[in-house]
Design a protein around this motif. Structure first.
Motif, mmCIF file in Angstrom:
data_model
loop_
_atom_site.group_PDB
_atom_site.id
_atom_site.type_symbol
_atom_site.label_atom_id
_atom_site.label_comp_id
_atom_site.label_asym_id
_atom_site.label_seq_id
_atom_site.Cartn_x
_atom_site.Cartn_y
_atom_site.Cartn_z
ATOM 1 N N SER A 1 0.864 -1.183 0.000
ATOM 2 C CA SER A 1 0.000 0.000 0.000
ATOM 3 C C SER A 1 0.893 1.222 0.000
ATOM 4 N N VAL A 2 0.493 2.259 -0.743
ATOM 5 C CA VAL A 2 1.370 3.390 -0.988
ATOM 6 C C VAL A 2 0.596 4.689 -0.847
ATOM 7 N N CYS A 3 1.291 5.741 -0.385
ATOM 8 C CA CYS A 3 0.744 7.088 -0.412
ATOM 9 C C CYS A 3 1.851 8.055 -0.789
ATOM 10 N N ARG A 4 1.472 9.256 -1.200
ATOM 11 C CA ARG A 4 2.450 10.287 -1.583
ATOM 12 C C ARG A 4 2.239 11.525 -0.730
ATOM 13 N N VAL A 5 3.359 12.129 -0.316
ATOM 14 C CA VAL A 5 3.341 13.416 0.368
ATOM 15 C C VAL A 5 4.350 14.306 -0.348
ATOM 16 N N GLY A 6 3.865 15.278 -1.125
ATOM 17 C CA GLY A 6 4.765 16.101 -1.929
ATOM 18 C C GLY A 6 5.469 15.253 -2.971
ATOM 19 N N GLU A 7 6.803 15.228 -2.927
ATOM 20 C CA GLU A 7 7.599 14.443 -3.861
ATOM 21 C C GLU A 7 7.961 13.064 -3.302
ATOM 22 N N ASP A 8 7.515 12.756 -2.113
ATOM 23 C CA ASP A 8 7.930 11.534 -1.425
ATOM 24 C C ASP A 8 6.811 10.505 -1.414
ATOM 25 N N TYR A 9 7.195 9.250 -1.606
ATOM 26 C CA TYR A 9 6.265 8.129 -1.545
ATOM 27 C C TYR A 9 6.617 7.248 -0.349
ATOM 28 N N TYR A 10 5.577 6.734 0.290
ATOM 29 C CA TYR A 10 5.755 5.831 1.431
ATOM 30 C C TYR A 10 4.913 4.580 1.197
ATOM 31 N N LEU A 11 5.490 3.430 1.534
ATOM 32 C CA LEU A 11 4.857 2.146 1.223
ATOM 33 C C LEU A 11 4.984 1.212 2.421
ATOM 34 N N VAL A 12 3.927 0.439 2.669
ATOM 35 C CA VAL A 12 3.943 -0.566 3.744
ATOM 36 C C VAL A 12 3.537 -1.919 3.181
ATOM 37 N N ASN A 13 3.929 -2.978 3.900
ATOM 38 C CA ASN A 13 3.622 -4.354 3.507
ATOM 39 C C ASN A 13 3.089 -5.146 4.690
ATOM 40 N N SER A 14 2.429 -6.258 4.380
ATOM 41 C CA SER A 14 2.055 -7.223 5.412
ATOM 42 C C SER A 14 3.306 -7.823 6.034
ATOM 43 N N SER A 15 3.193 -8.209 7.316
ATOM 44 C CA SER A 15 4.328 -8.834 8.006
ATOM 45 C C SER A 15 3.977 -10.166 8.642
ATOM 46 N N PHE A 16 2.686 -10.512 8.755
ATOM 47 C CA PHE A 16 2.242 -11.795 9.295
ATOM 48 C C PHE A 16 2.835 -12.048 10.677
ATOM 49 N N TYR B 1 -2.044 -8.540 8.937
ATOM 50 C CA TYR B 1 -2.445 -8.647 7.532
ATOM 51 C C TYR B 1 -2.647 -7.269 6.906
ATOM 52 N N ALA B 2 -2.215 -7.154 5.669
ATOM 53 C CA ALA B 2 -2.633 -6.152 4.678
ATOM 54 C C ALA B 2 -2.888 -4.754 5.216
ATOM 55 N N PRO B 3 -1.845 -4.030 5.645
ATOM 56 C CA PRO B 3 -2.049 -2.654 6.086
ATOM 57 C C PRO B 3 -2.255 -1.704 4.905
ATOM 58 N N THR B 4 -2.885 -0.597 5.177
ATOM 59 C CA THR B 4 -3.015 0.514 4.231
ATOM 60 C C THR B 4 -2.393 1.742 4.859
ATOM 61 N N ILE B 5 -1.611 2.506 4.077
ATOM 62 C CA ILE B 5 -1.020 3.753 4.559
ATOM 63 C C ILE B 5 -1.661 4.934 3.841
ATOM 64 N N ARG B 6 -2.041 5.952 4.604
ATOM 65 C CA ARG B 6 -2.597 7.179 4.060
ATOM 66 C C ARG B 6 -2.043 8.373 4.837
ATOM 67 N N HIS B 7 -2.149 9.567 4.249
ATOM 68 C CA HIS B 7 -1.655 10.798 4.871
ATOM 69 C C HIS B 7 -2.726 11.871 4.743
ATOM 70 N N ARG B 8 -2.917 12.614 5.849
ATOM 71 C CA ARG B 8 -3.912 13.690 5.841
ATOM 72 C C ARG B 8 -3.531 14.727 6.880
ATOM 73 N N ASP B 9 -3.441 15.973 6.442
ATOM 74 C CA ASP B 9 -3.216 17.113 7.345
ATOM 75 C C ASP B 9 -2.013 16.908 8.256
ATOM 76 N N GLY B 10 -0.901 16.437 7.688
ATOM 77 C CA GLY B 10 0.331 16.301 8.445
ATOM 78 C C GLY B 10 0.467 15.020 9.252
ATOM 79 N N THR B 11 -0.506 14.137 9.191
ATOM 80 C CA THR B 11 -0.463 12.890 9.955
ATOM 81 C C THR B 11 -0.507 11.696 9.016
ATOM 82 N N PHE B 12 0.339 10.709 9.297
ATOM 83 C CA PHE B 12 0.298 9.433 8.594
ATOM 84 C C PHE B 12 -0.588 8.463 9.376
ATOM 85 N N PHE B 13 -1.380 7.708 8.631
ATOM 86 C CA PHE B 13 -2.255 6.702 9.218
ATOM 87 C C PHE B 13 -1.921 5.346 8.595
#
Length: 491
Positions: A26-41, A83-95
């Motif tokens: 799962s991926v999100c973008r903040v400005g020019e930067d991308y952040y990605l997370v994966n499952s770890s089981f 299982y299966a995380p999702t990453i999102r960004h809103r108003d200066g906070t990563f979720f």
């Protein structure tokens, strides 16, 4: 979709951008930067997190779940846990929202202002039985949690499960604002899951994985004018799949979309690289791949013709000179690794592991021979090969389901011995051979070579891939002086 052409091209269609056991991206973008997370089981720390500026080259920032208050120890079995995380960004906070299947499939949210951490303790939303949660914010700022529901209370009249459900939540108070409701039953393939919601223009797009995470895996999409539906399916569903083809990457699905700064779109998704005779065996797990997205008649179209830079540098040498482990190191039984004295690593009975990243590789563990120690290639607790050192006795052992055997033993000499394992070309019909040896005062020698197919997902089942683990064999801590991992050849 556009297929690659030309020999020697490092293309995104056949080459993972994050190789190894890094599924469900799962991926999100903040400005020019991308952040990605994966499952770890079952592996801890949980949820690896990555950073990139171009979606093609990724650096691991760390792990999201690094404390027992976030991920309690004691995973009950392989392929459980997170299982299966999702990453999102809103108003200066990563979720990051994910599922802990050890707790009845509870959905949880952790937050951070810096993606490298620290991340908060989880906000837990109880009573949402399922997996694969997503977060999105409606036009009025309200937050919706959309997930793959496995709760009998949401079973449709036709009896089908899973379904895609949604519920509005208050993240500040950590509560649900309503009862969950079904918003989508899938396009007609099995196992609709992995939902993600995106706003583009006047439409909300719902991306899902369907067909199961094996060879029938596929990416499907639907859209609606409202975040909660009703949704209409894309006429070209599934919009992406490798099912029933001879393509070298299979099981493609569980995707996430991201908009680039220039307004174009991209997609990350998981795939596997099976090898060997039928049914084909994948051994390093489900990996992260990249595609580009075009839009036609208001629907996303997947293209896999991206050209990648030089292969990721997966090699490393770790002399454990610091007191904190590199984030690549995880525990194979859900126990969080702790700090250690600088200058060598003291191992206890808990496995300390690192993910295999390549199809051909060599791993060396330089160990103190004064305490019994083991180097294991692990798929799960019932499927592993290992080389052990106990005094001057080295032994190669194997377990395949209920069967366990000693394959070969030899005498080792010297106070410090290097235990070695390599994944090399297969001599039978499997994906590879795993050969075990040692380097001691008498030089390097090989003890045994074992068929790699028995450490594959197709044999063992589950959702993971191989890791390389180290542990003490008895009550006395074992000391690892250094560890080295090298890919063998270009893939």
């Amino acid at each position: 979709m556009t297929e690659p052409s030309g020999a020697g091209i490092r293309d995104a269609a056949t080459t993972p951008v994050i190789p190894g056991l890094f599924p469900d991206p799962s991926v999100c973008r903040v400005g020019e930067d991308y952040y990605l997370v994966n499952s770890s089981f079952e592996y801890a720390p949980g949820i690896p997190i990555w950073h990139s500026r171009d979606l093609r080259t990724w650096t691991q920032l760390g792990n999201v779940l690094t404390r027992e208050t976030q991920f309690p120890a004691g995973v009950s079995a392989a392929s459980r846990g997170i299982y299966a995380p999702t990453i999102r960004h809103r108003d200066g906070t990563f979720f990051v929202v994910g599922t802990n299947v050890e707790r009845g499939g509870e959905q949880f949210v952790v937050t951070a202002t810096d993606p490298a951490g620290p991340w908060s303790d989880p906000i837990v939303f109880e009573g949402l039985g399922g997996i694969d949660p997503d977060l999105a914010w409606d036009d009025d700022g309200s937050c919706v949690l959309t997930y793959c529901a496995l709760d009998e209370a949401l079973r449709p009249e036709d009896g089908s499960l899973p379904v895609i459900a949604q519920v509005r939540v208050d993240l500040d108070r950590g509560i649900r604002l309503e009862e969950p409701r079904v918003i989508w039953r899938g396009s007609g393939l099995a196992h609709p899951e992995g939902p993600h919601l995106y706003r583009r223009g006047d439409w909300w797009y719902l991306l899902t994985a369907e067909g199961g995470t094996e060879r029938g895996h596929a990416v499907c999409v639907a859209r609606s004018r409202a975040i909660d539906g009703p949704f209409e399916a894309a006429p070209a569903n599934p919009i992406f799949s490798r099912r029933s083809t001879g393509f070298p990457v299979q099981n493609t699905g569980h995707a996430d979309l991201v908009e680039r700064p220039d307004g174009s779109w991209a997609m990350v998704y998981l795939g596997v690289r099976p090898r060997g005779f039928t049914p084909g065996f994948h051994v390093v797990g489900r990996e992260t791949f990249l595609a580009r997205i075009a839009w036609a008649d208001g629907w996303p179209v997947v293209h896999t013709d991206n050209v990648l830079p030089a292969r990721p540098d997966t090699s490393f040498t770790d002399d454990f000179s610091g007191t904190e482990l590199h984030p690549r190191w995880v525990s194979a039984d859900g126990t969080l690794p702790g700090p250690h004295p600088a200058g060598g690593l003291a191992l206890g009975s808990h496995d300390l592991a690192v993910r295999v990243r390549d199809l051909r590789w060599r791993f060396e563990a330089h160990v103190d021979a004064s305490a019994p120690v083991a180097l294991r290639v692990r798929l799960d607790d019932q499927h592993w090969y290992e080389i052990t050192l106990d005094g001057d006795a080295a032994e190669v052992r194997a377990r395949i389901g209920p069967l366990a055997a000693s394959m070969r033993s030899a005498r080792a000499t010297g106070d410090v011995v290097t235990l070695v394992v390599e994944a090399v070309d297969a001599t039978h019909d499997g994906p590879d051979d795993l050969r075990f040896g040692l380097v001691d005062a008498d030089g390097e020698r090989w003890l045994a070579a074992l068929d790699g197919r028995y450490l594959s997902t197709e044999v063992a089942g589950g959702f993971t891939g191989r890791v390389l683990s180290l542990r003490a064999l008895g009550a006395t801590p074992a000391r690892v002086v250094s560890a080295r991992y090298l890919p063998l050849g270009d893939e």
